[in-house]
Write a protein that holds these residues in place. Structure first.
Motif, PDB file in Angstrom:
ATOM      1  N   ARG A   1      72.064  90.936  79.303  1.00  0.00           N
ATOM      2  CA  ARG A   1      72.491  91.955  81.125  1.00  0.00           C
ATOM      3  C   ARG A   1      72.876  91.465  81.131  1.00  0.00           C
ATOM      4  O   ARG A   1      73.006  89.826  81.470  1.00  0.00           O
ATOM      5  CB  ARG A   1      71.179  91.201  81.124  1.00  0.00           C
ATOM      6  CG  ARG A   1      69.822  92.727  80.594  1.00  0.00           C
ATOM      7  CD  ARG A   1      68.569  92.111  81.266  1.00  0.00           C
ATOM      8  NE  ARG A   1      67.871  90.610  80.680  1.00  0.00           N
ATOM      9  CZ  ARG A   1      66.801  89.632  80.842  1.00  0.00           C
ATOM     10  NH1 ARG A   1      65.994  91.070  80.761  1.00  0.00           N
ATOM     11  NH2 ARG A   1      66.643  89.049  80.532  1.00  0.00           N
ATOM     12  N   PRO A   2      74.141  91.623  82.466  1.00  0.00           N
ATOM     13  CA  PRO A   2      74.955  90.571  83.312  1.00  0.00           C
ATOM     14  C   PRO A   2      74.043  89.933  83.971  1.00  0.00           C
ATOM     15  O   PRO A   2      73.432  90.564  85.098  1.00  0.00           O
ATOM     16  CB  PRO A   2      75.954  91.743  84.107  1.00  0.00           C
ATOM     17  CG  PRO A   2      74.906  93.102  83.452  1.00  0.00           C
ATOM     18  CD  PRO A   2      74.055  93.200  82.381  1.00  0.00           C
ATOM     19  N   VAL A   3      74.817  89.262  84.803  1.00  0.00           N
ATOM     20  CA  VAL A   3      74.051  88.171  85.820  1.00  0.00           C
ATOM     21  C   VAL A   3      74.896  88.292  87.422  1.00  0.00           C
ATOM     22  O   VAL A   3      76.384  88.127  86.857  1.00  0.00           O
ATOM     23  CB  VAL A   3      73.690  86.458  85.233  1.00  0.00           C
ATOM     24  CG1 VAL A   3      73.717  85.670  86.425  1.00  0.00           C
ATOM     25  CG2 VAL A   3      73.085  86.020  83.896  1.00  0.00           C
ATOM     26  N   CYS A   4      74.724  88.311  87.908  1.00  0.00           N
ATOM     27  CA  CYS A   4      75.591  88.557  89.022  1.00  0.00           C
ATOM     28  C   CYS A   4      75.684  87.444  89.790  1.00  0.00           C
ATOM     29  O   CYS A   4      74.833  86.208  89.446  1.00  0.00           O
ATOM     30  CB  CYS A   4      74.326  89.462  90.237  1.00  0.00           C
ATOM     31  SG  CYS A   4      73.177  88.418  91.078  1.00  0.00           S
ATOM     32  N   ASP A   5      76.933  87.518  90.512  1.00  0.00           N
ATOM     33  CA  ASP A   5      77.037  86.093  91.200  1.00  0.00           C
ATOM     34  C   ASP A   5      76.772  85.774  92.255  1.00  0.00           C
ATOM     35  O   ASP A   5      76.470  87.116  92.476  1.00  0.00           O
ATOM     36  CB  ASP A   5      78.255  86.266  90.768  1.00  0.00           C
ATOM     37  CG  ASP A   5      79.640  87.424  91.061  1.00  0.00           C
ATOM     38  OD1 ASP A   5      79.129  87.825  92.144  1.00  0.00           O
ATOM     39  OD2 ASP A   5      80.345  87.396  91.526  1.00  0.00           O
TER      40      ASP A   5
ATOM     41  N   ASP B   1      77.969  86.795  95.489  1.00  0.00           N
ATOM     42  CA  ASP B   1      78.770  87.965  95.585  1.00  0.00           C
ATOM     43  C   ASP B   1      77.827  89.078  95.314  1.00  0.00           C
ATOM     44  O   ASP B   1      77.238  89.893  96.427  1.00  0.00           O
ATOM     45  CB  ASP B   1      80.194  88.722  95.893  1.00  0.00           C
ATOM     46  CG  ASP B   1      80.585  87.699  96.152  1.00  0.00           C
ATOM     47  OD1 ASP B   1      80.778  87.094  96.859  1.00  0.00           O
ATOM     48  OD2 ASP B   1      82.855  87.966  95.620  1.00  0.00           O
ATOM     49  N   GLY B   2      77.071  89.466  94.687  1.00  0.00           N
ATOM     50  CA  GLY B   2      76.001  90.490  93.876  1.00  0.00           C
ATOM     51  C   GLY B   2      74.372  89.427  94.337  1.00  0.00           C
ATOM     52  O   GLY B   2      73.931  90.478  94.456  1.00  0.00           O
ATOM     53  N   SER B   3      74.312  88.264  95.012  1.00  0.00           N
ATOM     54  CA  SER B   3      72.965  87.916  95.323  1.00  0.00           C
ATOM     55  C   SER B   3      72.872  88.213  96.203  1.00  0.00           C
ATOM     56  O   SER B   3      73.426  88.301  97.511  1.00  0.00           O
ATOM     57  CB  SER B   3      72.442  87.342  94.467  1.00  0.00           C
ATOM     58  OG  SER B   3      73.574  86.192  95.287  1.00  0.00           O
ATOM     59  N   ARG B   4      70.943  88.733  96.654  1.00  0.00           N
ATOM     60  CA  ARG B   4      70.845  88.730  98.460  1.00  0.00           C
ATOM     61  C   ARG B   4      70.754  87.173  99.050  1.00  0.00           C
ATOM     62  O   ARG B   4      70.778  85.982  98.638  1.00  0.00           O
ATOM     63  CB  ARG B   4      69.717  88.795  98.562  1.00  0.00           C
ATOM     64  CG  ARG B   4      69.553  90.180  97.892  1.00  0.00           C
ATOM     65  CD  ARG B   4      67.551  90.468  98.419  1.00  0.00           C
ATOM     66  NE  ARG B   4      66.742  91.299  97.577  1.00  0.00           N
ATOM     67  CZ  ARG B   4      65.366  91.517  97.402  1.00  0.00           C
ATOM     68  NH1 ARG B   4      64.667  91.557  98.027  1.00  0.00           N
ATOM     69  NH2 ARG B   4      65.282  92.633  96.644  1.00  0.00           N
TER      70      ARG B   4
END
Length: 186
Positions: free
Chosen positions: A7-11, A13-16
């Protein structure tokens, strides 16, 4: 990054953004270094050594037997003791950097609350807070298995901390009361 399940882990920019109405808690084990006369057993190393040969836990002496402490790998600071002030200071700083609000001491076995461990931690984390480190609050998760064991733990913590108002600035509060998790039965 990708985790072990693909599963890709968000960076960033992709997190809240952090939310003010949420708290972050983390389990914390106070027993590290309690392996006493026995060495700590590294499960990863043992499994790697016996990979593919029909390993049975009872077949190999290096498992250490029942009642020995096992780790899923060597910790960042080596096989340390929870009384090591350097490691405790690093733990305070790392958890502050991660915006952890509270650590929950896992004291879920028998009647042990690892008093020496939490005393050392609170001493070092108090010094860290005095130096400007936002070390997390603390709470306890007690034994859920037995009424008397849990009561013993509760009285121990109450007598040592809460009744004496010791380290009250570290108590994780819920509805204006120090919170801990326990099931004392009927």
């Amino acid at each position: 990054a990708v985790d072990m399940l693909g599963r890709p882990v968000c960076d960033a920019d992709g997190s809240r953004a952090p939310r003010k109405d949420k708290m972050v808690g983390k389990f914390y084990f106070l027993w590290l270094g309690e392996h006493g006369k026995h060495k700590p057993y590294d499960v990863n190393k043992i499994m790697q050594k016996h990979k593919g040969d029909g390993m049975n836990v009872n077949d190999y002496e290096e498992w250490g037997g029942i009642g020995t402490y096992h780790h899923w790998g060597e910790p960042l600071y080596g096989f340390y003791s929870n009384l090591d002030e350097y490691v405790l200071r690093q733990h305070a700083e790392l958890r502050a950097d991660a915006d952890i609000d509270v650590v929950f001491f896992d004291t879920t076995n028998a009647t042990q609350v690892f008093t020496e461990g939490y005393e050392a931690l609170l001493k070092v984390w108090s010094e860290a807070r005095a130096d400007g480190v936002n070390a997390p609050d603390i709470s306890f998760i007690l034994n859920f298995g037995g009424e008397e064991d849990t009561r013993t733990q509760l009285y121990d913590i109450y007598d040592n901390l809460y009744s004496k108002n010791r380290y009250s600035d570290f108590w994780f509060m819920w509805d204006n009361k120090p919170m801990l998790m326990a099931d004392i039965g009927a």
